[in-house]
Design an enzyme around this catalytic site. Structure first.
Site, PDB file in Angstrom:
ATOM      1  N   PHE A  92       2.804  -9.106   2.566  1.00 20.71           N
ATOM      2  CA  PHE A  92       3.974  -8.662   1.817  1.00 20.71           C
ATOM      3  C   PHE A  92       3.847  -9.102   0.367  1.00 20.71           C
ATOM      4  O   PHE A  92       3.546 -10.264   0.088  1.00 20.71           O
ATOM      5  CB  PHE A  92       5.262  -9.252   2.409  1.00 20.71           C
ATOM      6  CG  PHE A  92       5.575  -8.738   3.774  1.00 20.71           C
ATOM      7  CD1 PHE A  92       6.228  -7.536   3.951  1.00 20.71           C
ATOM      8  CD2 PHE A  92       5.198  -9.465   4.896  1.00 20.71           C
ATOM      9  CE1 PHE A  92       6.510  -7.059   5.220  1.00 20.71           C
ATOM     10  CE2 PHE A  92       5.477  -8.997   6.171  1.00 20.71           C
ATOM     11  CZ  PHE A  92       6.127  -7.792   6.330  1.00 20.71           C
ATOM     12  N   GLN A 125      -1.684 -16.714  -2.686  1.00 20.70           N
ATOM     13  CA  GLN A 125      -1.510 -16.260  -1.308  1.00 20.70           C
ATOM     14  C   GLN A 125      -0.899 -17.381  -0.483  1.00 20.70           C
ATOM     15  O   GLN A 125      -1.207 -18.560  -0.685  1.00 20.70           O
ATOM     16  CB  GLN A 125      -2.850 -15.881  -0.699  1.00 20.70           C
ATOM     17  CG  GLN A 125      -3.553 -14.745  -1.403  1.00 20.70           C
ATOM     18  CD  GLN A 125      -4.947 -14.537  -0.843  1.00 20.70           C
ATOM     19  OE1 GLN A 125      -5.787 -15.413  -0.947  1.00 20.70           O
ATOM     20  NE2 GLN A 125      -5.169 -13.379  -0.244  1.00 20.70           N
ATOM     21  N   ILE A 136       0.906 -13.708   8.889  1.00 16.27           N
ATOM     22  CA  ILE A 136       1.654 -13.072   7.809  1.00 16.27           C
ATOM     23  C   ILE A 136       1.141 -13.659   6.500  1.00 16.27           C
ATOM     24  O   ILE A 136       0.937 -14.860   6.395  1.00 16.27           O
ATOM     25  CB  ILE A 136       3.164 -13.330   7.959  1.00 16.27           C
ATOM     26  CG1 ILE A 136       3.673 -12.692   9.254  1.00 16.27           C
ATOM     27  CG2 ILE A 136       3.925 -12.809   6.741  1.00 16.27           C
ATOM     28  CD1 ILE A 136       5.053 -13.100   9.646  1.00 16.27           C
ATOM     29  N   GLU A 137       0.947 -12.794   5.524  1.00 18.70           N
ATOM     30  CA  GLU A 137       0.574 -13.234   4.175  1.00 18.70           C
ATOM     31  C   GLU A 137       1.675 -12.830   3.219  1.00 18.70           C
ATOM     32  O   GLU A 137       2.218 -11.734   3.311  1.00 18.70           O
ATOM     33  CB  GLU A 137      -0.737 -12.580   3.727  1.00 18.70           C
ATOM     34  CG  GLU A 137      -1.090 -12.900   2.287  1.00 18.70           C
ATOM     35  CD  GLU A 137      -2.250 -12.085   1.731  1.00 18.70           C
ATOM     36  OE1 GLU A 137      -2.668 -12.368   0.598  1.00 18.70           O
ATOM     37  OE2 GLU A 137      -2.727 -11.153   2.425  1.00 18.70           O
ATOM     38  N   ILE A 138       1.999 -13.735   2.305  1.00 19.63           N
ATOM     39  CA  ILE A 138       2.893 -13.439   1.195  1.00 19.63           C
ATOM     40  C   ILE A 138       2.033 -13.618  -0.054  1.00 19.63           C
ATOM     41  O   ILE A 138       1.327 -14.611  -0.182  1.00 19.63           O
ATOM     42  CB  ILE A 138       4.092 -14.411   1.149  1.00 19.63           C
ATOM     43  CG1 ILE A 138       4.831 -14.451   2.490  1.00 19.63           C
ATOM     44  CG2 ILE A 138       5.012 -14.074  -0.012  1.00 19.63           C
ATOM     45  CD1 ILE A 138       5.529 -13.173   2.876  1.00 19.63           C
TER      46      ILE A 138
END
Length: 194
Positions: A92, A125, A136-138
């Site tokens: 995201f 990241q 999940i990656e932000i």
């Protein structure tokens, strides 16, 4: 003439618009739905009543997340012991990664951070797992420009050391890298136009 038209169709883009949703098999749809609402701000939405299995649909940020109740605990992956940024994940885009880190700390969740650099441009990241072990990656990945590659530019997919001597790659300045990227972009756009 007909062969040429077929060739153009097979090489042209499909009429896809965007990513619609991702679907995850869950140990507990209720627990996973709560996670996606509380941690990532998704909202529960109506799900078709014709489904004959337990699940939940969530939506936000232009994307859906579909959660499906597993039949057996063995159907779902085990929670990874370690967070591995190279594992399969959904990412995201985010404008304030520090705020996300704060929320994860408040919830007692483990996470890993990474910093990517390309030609003087930096991407932050943040990686963590949902209750079922899905990564999940932000990130702020929009810092790096999206530059289409032509088939002749496939070298860009390899490690930098494979096409540029390691000593030379360290010596490249951001301006030189930007020039190379723009040259590649123009070459690729010419290939696309033809």
């Amino acid at each position: 003439m007909g062969v040429l038209q077929e060739e153009n169709v097979s090489n042209s883009a499909l009429p896809l618009l965007s990513l619609n949703h991702v679907s995850y098999l869950c140990k507990s749809v209720e627990e996973s739905a709560k996670f996606y609402q509380e941690v990532l701000g998704f909202v529960l939405i109506r799900r078709p009543s014709s489904f004959q299995f337990e699940g939940a649909w969530l939506f936000n940020y232009g994307i859906g997340i579909h959660l499906l109740q597993c039949n057996s605990i063995n159907d779902v992956q085990q929670m990874p012991v370690k967070i591995n940024p190279k594992d399969n994940h959904i990412s995201f885009q985010c404008t304030d990664i520090e705020l996300v880190k704060k929320r994860l700390r408040e919830m007692g969740m483990k996470y890993e951070t990474a910093l990517v650099e390309e030609g003087g441009v930096f991407v932050n990241q943040l990686f963590f797992h949902d209750p079922d072990g899905y990564m999940i990656e932000i990130c702020n990945c929009d810092n790096i420009p999206v530059i289409p590659l032509s088939s002749s530019a496939c070298l860009m997919l390899k490690k930098p050391e494979s096409y540029v001597d390691a000593k030379k790659s360290k010596a490249l300045k951001a301006v030189e890298m930007e020039t190379r990227m723009m040259e590649t972009l123009f070459a690729n756009m010419s290939d696309i136009a033809m």
